[in-house]
Design a protein around this motif. Structure first.
Motif, PDB file in Angstrom:
ATOM      1  N   CYS A  13       0.445  -0.635  -0.305  1.00  0.00           N
ATOM      2  CA  CYS A  13       0.131  -0.300  -0.117  1.00  0.00           C
ATOM      3  C   CYS A  13       1.289   1.322   0.407  1.00  0.00           C
ATOM      4  N   LYS A  14       1.771   1.397   0.441  1.00  0.00           N
ATOM      5  CA  LYS A  14       2.727   3.008   0.719  1.00  0.00           C
ATOM      6  C   LYS A  14       2.927   2.657  -0.680  1.00  0.00           C
ATOM      7  N   LYS A  15       3.732   1.594  -0.806  1.00  0.00           N
ATOM      8  CA  LYS A  15       3.836   1.771  -2.983  1.00  0.00           C
ATOM      9  C   LYS A  15       2.746   2.320  -3.553  1.00  0.00           C
ATOM     10  N   VAL A  16       2.122   1.824  -3.042  1.00  0.00           N
ATOM     11  CA  VAL A  16       1.265   2.129  -3.813  1.00  0.00           C
ATOM     12  C   VAL A  16       0.795   4.141  -4.019  1.00  0.00           C
ATOM     13  N   ALA A  17       0.269   4.502  -3.075  1.00  0.00           N
ATOM     14  CA  ALA A  17       0.828   6.156  -2.292  1.00  0.00           C
ATOM     15  C   ALA A  17       1.815   6.833  -2.678  1.00  0.00           C
ATOM     16  N   GLU A  18       2.820   6.032  -3.196  1.00  0.00           N
ATOM     17  CA  GLU A  18       3.616   6.511  -3.384  1.00  0.00           C
ATOM     18  C   GLU A  18       3.629   6.999  -4.945  1.00  0.00           C
ATOM     19  N   VAL A  19       3.368   6.060  -5.444  1.00  0.00           N
ATOM     20  CA  VAL A  19       3.378   6.284  -7.504  1.00  0.00           C
ATOM     21  C   VAL A  19       2.380   7.378  -6.934  1.00  0.00           C
ATOM     22  N   PHE A  20       1.490   7.547  -6.583  1.00  0.00           N
ATOM     23  CA  PHE A  20       0.537   8.227  -7.286  1.00  0.00           C
ATOM     24  C   PHE A  20       0.772  10.204  -6.726  1.00  0.00           C
ATOM     25  N   GLN A  21       1.979  10.437  -6.004  1.00  0.00           N
ATOM     26  CA  GLN A  21       2.610  11.488  -5.487  1.00  0.00           C
ATOM     27  C   GLN A  21       1.923  12.829  -6.568  1.00  0.00           C
ATOM     28  N   GLU A  22       2.054  12.511  -7.741  1.00  0.00           N
ATOM     29  CA  GLU A  22       1.961  13.296  -8.926  1.00  0.00           C
ATOM     30  C   GLU A  22       0.418  13.817  -8.953  1.00  0.00           C
ATOM     31  N   LEU A  23      -0.789  12.531  -8.273  1.00  0.00           N
ATOM     32  CA  LEU A  23      -1.901  13.040  -8.325  1.00  0.00           C
ATOM     33  C   LEU A  23      -2.106  13.658  -7.492  1.00  0.00           C
ATOM     34  N   TYR A  24      -1.568  14.095  -6.001  1.00  0.00           N
ATOM     35  CA  TYR A  24      -1.721  14.909  -4.795  1.00  0.00           C
ATOM     36  C   TYR A  24      -1.580  16.189  -5.485  1.00  0.00           C
ATOM     37  N   ASP A  25      -0.121  16.705  -5.668  1.00  0.00           N
ATOM     38  CA  ASP A  25       0.513  17.945  -6.609  1.00  0.00           C
ATOM     39  C   ASP A  25      -0.529  18.863  -7.402  1.00  0.00           C
ATOM     40  N   ILE A  26      -1.384  18.081  -8.561  1.00  0.00           N
ATOM     41  CA  ILE A  26      -2.537  18.018  -9.304  1.00  0.00           C
ATOM     42  C   ILE A  26      -3.416  18.699  -9.170  1.00  0.00           C
ATOM     43  N   LEU A  27      -3.698  18.352  -7.754  1.00  0.00           N
ATOM     44  CA  LEU A  27      -5.521  18.063  -7.696  1.00  0.00           C
ATOM     45  C   LEU A  27      -5.475  19.366  -5.833  1.00  0.00           C
ATOM     46  N   GLY A  28      -4.105  19.115  -5.134  1.00  0.00           N
ATOM     47  CA  GLY A  28      -3.939  19.981  -4.064  1.00  0.00           C
ATOM     48  C   GLY A  28      -4.919  19.524  -3.320  1.00  0.00           C
ATOM     49  N   ASP A  29      -5.991  19.081  -3.133  1.00  0.00           N
ATOM     50  CA  ASP A  29      -6.894  18.534  -2.065  1.00  0.00           C
ATOM     51  C   ASP A  29      -7.320  17.408  -1.468  1.00  0.00           C
ATOM     52  N   THR A  30      -6.152  16.858  -1.354  1.00  0.00           N
ATOM     53  CA  THR A  30      -6.427  15.139  -1.503  1.00  0.00           C
ATOM     54  C   THR A  30      -4.810  14.590  -1.567  1.00  0.00           C
ATOM     55  N   CYS A  31      -4.605  14.012  -0.660  1.00  0.00           N
ATOM     56  CA  CYS A  31      -3.676  12.850   0.016  1.00  0.00           C
ATOM     57  C   CYS A  31      -4.296  11.369   0.241  1.00  0.00           C
ATOM     58  N   VAL A  32      -2.607  10.877   0.280  1.00  0.00           N
ATOM     59  CA  VAL A  32      -2.767   9.307   1.116  1.00  0.00           C
ATOM     60  C   VAL A  32      -2.261   9.854   2.324  1.00  0.00           C
ATOM     61  N   LEU A  33      -2.433   9.149   3.558  1.00  0.00           N
ATOM     62  CA  LEU A  33      -1.672   8.782   4.621  1.00  0.00           C
ATOM     63  C   LEU A  33      -1.676   7.555   5.217  1.00  0.00           C
ATOM     64  N   ASP A  34      -0.218   7.109   5.733  1.00  0.00           N
ATOM     65  CA  ASP A  34      -0.358   5.976   6.182  1.00  0.00           C
ATOM     66  C   ASP A  34      -0.696   5.868   7.953  1.00  0.00           C
ATOM     67  N   ALA A  35      -1.953   5.457   8.132  1.00  0.00           N
ATOM     68  CA  ALA A  35      -2.377   4.759   9.567  1.00  0.00           C
ATOM     69  C   ALA A  35      -1.835   4.067  10.649  1.00  0.00           C
ATOM     70  N   GLY A  36      -0.492   3.891   9.541  1.00  0.00           N
ATOM     71  CA  GLY A  36      -0.492   2.526  10.767  1.00  0.00           C
ATOM     72  C   GLY A  36      -0.840   0.887  10.035  1.00  0.00           C
ATOM     73  N   GLU A  37      -0.919   0.637  11.684  1.00  0.00           N
ATOM     74  CA  GLU A  37      -1.632  -0.534  11.464  1.00  0.00           C
ATOM     75  C   GLU A  37      -2.806  -1.004  10.630  1.00  0.00           C
ATOM     76  N   PHE A  38      -3.471   0.488  10.869  1.00  0.00           N
ATOM     77  CA  PHE A  38      -5.186   0.504  10.536  1.00  0.00           C
ATOM     78  C   PHE A  38      -5.285   0.801   8.861  1.00  0.00           C
ATOM     79  N   GLY A  39      -4.635   0.809   8.277  1.00  0.00           N
ATOM     80  CA  GLY A  39      -4.086   1.259   6.514  1.00  0.00           C
ATOM     81  C   GLY A  39      -3.675   2.498   6.442  1.00  0.00           C
ATOM     82  N   PHE A  40      -4.286   2.152   5.320  1.00  0.00           N
ATOM     83  CA  PHE A  40      -3.397   4.139   4.549  1.00  0.00           C
ATOM     84  C   PHE A  40      -5.267   4.834   3.941  1.00  0.00           C
ATOM     85  N   VAL A  41      -5.301   5.852   4.799  1.00  0.00           N
ATOM     86  CA  VAL A  41      -6.700   6.685   4.439  1.00  0.00           C
ATOM     87  C   VAL A  41      -6.292   7.748   3.494  1.00  0.00           C
TER      88      VAL A  41
END
Length: 123
Positions: A13-41
């Motif tokens: 999941c971490k690798k997937v979240a990192e791959v889409f960094q350009e999406l977060y930069d493009i949109l500016g109001d979106t992100c994926v956060l590592d929530a540890g044992e709960f997953g990725f938000v």
């Protein structure tokens, strides 16, 4: 909490979240956060006046996270050129349908590039 969420699942999941960094930069109001044992938000539509995100979802499966982020990336790529025009009223499905086969193939190639970077094998 249901199924066991392994370190391997987390790392994928971490690798997937990192791959889409350009999406977060493009949109500016979106992100994926590592929530540890709960997953990725996956947080979308940040509203500054409310100081919150309008939508969020937790992912513990890399393929599902990938598909959610890919869908958002594709939507933004298809819709961005028509924002603020009458064409935007047609909606994503109609606009995508009218794209050239060449353009659709470019998107298919880009999706595969994202999958390769995320080290996901198509099923």
């Amino acid at each position: 909490m249901g199924e066991k969420y392994s370190k391997e699942d987390h790392d994928k999941c971490k690798k997937v979240a990192e791959v889409f960094q350009e999406l977060y930069d493009i949109l500016g109001d979106t992100c994926v956060l590592d929530a540890g044992e709960f997953g990725f938000v996956y947080l979308t539509y940040y509203r500054e006046q409310k100081s919150c995100f309008d939508r969020n979802k937790v992912y513990r499966n890399a393929e599902e996270l990938f598909e959610a982020l890919w869908d958002e990336w594709l939507y933004s790529e298809v819709m961005r050129p028509v924002y603020g025009t009458e064409d935007a009223e047609a909606g994503f499905e109609e606009i995508y349908r009218k794209l050239s086969d060449e353009r659709k193939q470019e998107y298919a190639v880009r999706k595969q590039q994202f999958m390769d970077l995320a080290e996901l094998n198509p099923e």
